[in-house]
Design a protein around this motif. Structure first.
Motif, PDB file in Angstrom:
ATOM      1  N   VAL A 187       0.849  -1.203   0.000  1.00 37.59           N
ATOM      2  CA  VAL A 187       0.000   0.000   0.000  1.00 37.59           C
ATOM      3  C   VAL A 187       0.881   1.250   0.000  1.00 37.59           C
ATOM      4  CG1 VAL A 187      -1.829   1.250   1.190  1.00 37.59           C
ATOM      5  CG2 VAL A 187      -1.778  -1.255   1.276  1.00 37.59           C
ATOM      6  N   PRO A 188       0.863   2.038  -1.099  1.00 39.56           N
ATOM      7  CA  PRO A 188       1.648   3.274  -1.136  1.00 39.56           C
ATOM      8  C   PRO A 188       0.977   4.379  -0.312  1.00 39.56           C
ATOM      9  CG  PRO A 188       1.094   2.466  -3.356  1.00 39.56           C
ATOM     10  CD  PRO A 188       0.221   1.748  -2.383  1.00 39.56           C
ATOM     11  N   CYS A 189       1.778   5.334   0.140  1.00 41.60           N
ATOM     12  CA  CYS A 189       1.240   6.519   0.798  1.00 41.60           C
ATOM     13  C   CYS A 189       0.523   7.395  -0.230  1.00 41.60           C
ATOM     14  CB  CYS A 189       2.364   7.331   1.442  1.00 41.60           C
ATOM     15  SG  CYS A 189       3.167   6.521   2.839  1.00 41.60           S
ATOM     16  N   ARG A 190      -0.465   8.140   0.245  1.00 47.70           N
ATOM     17  CA  ARG A 190      -1.175   9.128  -0.574  1.00 47.70           C
ATOM     18  C   ARG A 190      -1.624   8.556  -1.914  1.00 47.70           C
ATOM     19  NH1 ARG A 190       3.076  11.215   1.950  1.00 47.70           N
ATOM     20  NH2 ARG A 190       4.425  10.855   0.182  1.00 47.70           N
ATOM     21  N   SER A 191      -2.390   7.464  -1.846  1.00 46.66           N
ATOM     22  CA  SER A 191      -2.814   6.761  -3.052  1.00 46.66           C
ATOM     23  C   SER A 191      -4.260   6.304  -2.898  1.00 46.66           C
ATOM     24  CB  SER A 191      -1.898   5.561  -3.306  1.00 46.66           C
ATOM     25  OG  SER A 191      -1.950   4.652  -2.216  1.00 46.66           O
ATOM     26  N   VAL A 192      -4.795   5.735  -3.972  1.00 45.28           N
ATOM     27  CA  VAL A 192      -6.161   5.199  -3.971  1.00 45.28           C
ATOM     28  C   VAL A 192      -6.114   3.780  -4.512  1.00 45.28           C
ATOM     29  CG1 VAL A 192      -8.494   5.402  -4.923  1.00 45.28           C
ATOM     30  CG2 VAL A 192      -7.219   7.453  -4.272  1.00 45.28           C
ATOM     31  N   GLY A 193      -6.719   2.847  -3.783  1.00 45.37           N
ATOM     32  CA  GLY A 193      -6.699   1.462  -4.236  1.00 45.37           C
ATOM     33  C   GLY A 193      -7.878   0.664  -3.718  1.00 45.37           C
ATOM     34  N   PHE A 194      -7.901  -0.597  -4.145  1.00 42.58           N
ATOM     35  CA  PHE A 194      -8.959  -1.523  -3.769  1.00 42.58           C
ATOM     36  C   PHE A 194      -8.351  -2.817  -3.244  1.00 42.58           C
ATOM     37  CE2 PHE A 194     -11.604   1.316  -6.045  1.00 42.58           C
ATOM     38  CZ  PHE A 194     -12.935   0.991  -5.787  1.00 42.58           C
ATOM     39  N   ILE A 195      -9.030  -3.438  -2.298  1.00 45.04           N
ATOM     40  CA  ILE A 195      -8.745  -4.811  -1.911  1.00 45.04           C
ATOM     41  C   ILE A 195     -10.032  -5.581  -2.129  1.00 45.04           C
ATOM     42  CG2 ILE A 195      -9.200  -4.281   0.541  1.00 45.04           C
ATOM     43  CD1 ILE A 195      -7.222  -6.535   1.236  1.00 45.04           C
ATOM     44  N   PHE A 196      -9.964  -6.668  -2.906  1.00 44.42           N
ATOM     45  CA  PHE A 196     -11.190  -7.390  -3.202  1.00 44.42           C
ATOM     46  C   PHE A 196     -11.028  -8.889  -2.943  1.00 44.42           C
ATOM     47  CE2 PHE A 196      -8.911  -7.619  -7.206  1.00 44.42           C
ATOM     48  CZ  PHE A 196      -9.235  -8.861  -7.734  1.00 44.42           C
ATOM     49  N   GLY A 197     -12.146  -9.517  -2.643  1.00 40.84           N
ATOM     50  CA  GLY A 197     -12.165 -10.949  -2.374  1.00 40.84           C
ATOM     51  C   GLY A 197     -13.590 -11.399  -2.136  1.00 40.84           C
ATOM     52  N   ASP A 198     -13.788 -12.709  -1.993  1.00 39.87           N
ATOM     53  CA  ASP A 198     -15.102 -13.249  -1.667  1.00 39.87           C
ATOM     54  C   ASP A 198     -15.480 -12.891  -0.234  1.00 39.87           C
ATOM     55  OD1 ASP A 198     -15.673 -14.402  -4.126  1.00 39.87           O
ATOM     56  OD2 ASP A 198     -14.559 -16.224  -3.654  1.00 39.87           O
TER      57      ASP A 198
END
Length: 378
Positions: A56-67
Motif C-alpha cells: 500500500v503506497p502513501c497518498r494513493s487510492v486502491g482496492f482490496i477485493f475478495g469473496d
C-alpha cells in the motif's frame, strides 16, 4: 534552499539540479495556474513511499477485493492495528499513523476485532483508530464535505493527519451509481483521489468479487486506481493436521512497483472473554502468522532436490512413487499448500533427471523414481 524542495530531496540533489529547481520556481511564480506542474525529469529521484511495505503506497487510492469469506475485513483490522502502533506486518514495515475506518456494513464487530489483536500483542491503540459507524455516500457533496471536515478535525485533535482511510465497503458507499458504468466509477475514484490529495491520505476500498472470481464492475476501476490487492481463502493443514484459517494476499496491480509480492496469512479463533445474551462465548479471528509465498517457494525449490535424493537413498523400495514424495515433503514443509508441494516435487524431479541423478519409471499417469547411481555424496 527553498521549501519547495523536500528535506529528503536536499540530500540527493546536485548543484546542477539545484539551479534547475531555481529556474522552475521562478517559472512557477510567473505561470498563473492552479494546476500542479512538473518540468522535465526534475524530481525523478523521489521513490515510492510506502504505507504498508510492498503493498500500500502513501497518498494513493486502491482496492482490496475478495469473496465474502476471504477474511478481508479481518486483514484490514490487523493493518489498522499495525499502522496505529507502528508494529510491523510480518516482515514488512509500516508507516505509523492514525487510521479512519468507514464501517458501512455495521460497526459492531470491528471493536471486538481490534480488542482481540490488542490482547494478543499487549498493546492498546488508544485513539489512533477512528470508526465512522455508518455509510458515507461518496458521490453526494454534503456527505463528502462531512468526511473532509472529519479528517481536518482529526488532524487538529490528534496532532497528526490520518494515514489511511478505509471504505468498508465500496458497494455500501457508492449507492446510486452503476458499478458497470465507466463514468460512474471514474467519478467515485476521482472523489477518492481528491480526498487523498487534500489530506495526504491513502484511500483503501474493500470490494467483493463476482461469480467469475474477478472484481465486480467496470474495467475503469482497474485502470484508474493506483493499486489493487486480492485475498483468496485457502485450505491448509498444520503439522498436527488441524485445519488452519488461511487466506492468500496478493498484489495484482501497482503503478509504481513490482506486483511480484504475495503472502500467506494464518488466522486462529480467539475468545473475547464475554458472552452473548444466551450465554454463548463470543469469538473472533486474529492473525497468527504472515509468510512470504515467494520466499517459501524459493527456499523449498532449493531444498526439494536434496530432499528427494536423500529420501530415495534411505527408502527400501526400488522405485518410490511421486505421491509418496509429495506426502513426505509435506511433512517437512507444512506451511506450503499441497498444490505448491506437487509443483516443487515435479519440477525438482525433472531437474534431477536432466542432471542424471535419478531415473523415472512410468505406469500410466503414475510416476516413480530411483537413484541413478550409488555414488551420490553423503
Amino acid at each position: 534552499m527553498n521549501s519547495f524542495v523536500s528535506n529528503a530531496f536536499k540530500k540527493l540533489i546536485s548543484s546542477k539540479e539545484y539551479s534547475l529547481w531555481t529556474k522552475v520556481l521562478n517559472l512557477r511564480k510567473r505561470i498563473n495556474t492552479p494546476l500542479a506542474l512538473s518540468f522535465g525529469s526534475l524530481g525523478w529521484k523521489n521513490g515510492t513511499e510506502w504505507l504498508i511495505e510492498n503493498y500500500v503506497p502513501c497518498r494513493s487510492v486502491g482496492f482490496i477485493f475478495g469473496d465474502s469469506q476471504d477474511l478481508k475485513s479481518f486483514l484490514v483490522a490487523q493493518w489498522a492495528f499495525n499502522l496505529a502502533t507502528g508494529k510491523p506486518f510480518g516482515d514488512l514495515q509500516v508507516n505509523q499513523g492514525p487510521v479512519v475506518i468507514v464501517c458501512a456494513e455495521g460497526s459492531n464487530s470491528f471493536p471486538k476485532r481490534i480488542k482481540a489483536i490488542e490482547d494478543k500483542h499487549c498493546i492498546n491503540v488508544e485513539d489512533k483508530i477512528v470508526t465512522v459507524n455508518r455509510p458515507i455516500a461518496m458521490l453526494i457533496q454534503r456527505e463528502v464535505e462531512m468526511l473532509h471536515n472529519l479528517l481536518h478535525e482529526l488532524k487538529s485533535t490528534l496532532g497528526e493527519s490520518p494515514k489511511l482511510l478505509v471504505i468498508d465497503t465500496f458497494s455500501q458507499c457508492s449507492a446510486g451509481i452503476d458499478e458497470n458504468n465507466a463514468g460512474d466509477i471514474a467519478k467515485y475514484i476521482n472523489t477518492c483521489k481528491e480526498i487523498s490529495e487534500q489530506h495526504n491520505i491513502t484511500v483503501l476500498n474493500i470490494h467483493h468479487k463476482n461469480k467469475e472470481g474477478k472484481y465486480r464492475g467496470s474495467t475503469a476501476l482497474y485502470g484508474n486506481v493506483d493499486f489493487i490487492i486480492e485475498t483468496k481463502r485457502e485450505k491448509r493443514n498444520s503439522s498436527d493436521t488441524e485445519e488452519k484459517i488461511s487466506t492468500k494476499l496478493s498484489l495484482t496491480k501497482s503503478k509504481d512497483s513490482s506486483t511480484d509480492v504475495s503472502h500467506m496469512l494464518d488466522f486462529s479463533e480467539k475468545s473475547l472473554g464475554i458472552e452473548d445474551n444466551f450465554g454463548n462465548t463470543l469469538t473472533t479471528l486474529v492473525l497468527d502468522e504472515v509468510t512470504s509465498v515467494q520466499k517459501t517457494a524459493k527456499n523449498s525449490n532449493n531444498y526439494a532436490k536434496d530432499f528427494i535424493v536423500s529420501f530415495l537413498k534411505d527408502s527400501d523400495k526400488e522405485y518410490v512413487e511421486q505421491s509418496d514424495l509429495n506426502d513426505a515433503f509435506k511433512s517437512k514443509m507444512p506451511k506450503l499448500n499441497i498444490s505448491t508441494i506437487k509443483k516443487n516435487i515435479s519440477f525438482s524431479c525433472r531437474e534431477l533427471i536432466n542432471e542424471g541423478k535419478i531415473l523415472e519409471q512410468k505406469s500410466g499417469r503414475n510416476k516413480a523414481y530411483t537413484l541413478a547411481t550409488c555414488d551420490l555424496p553423503e
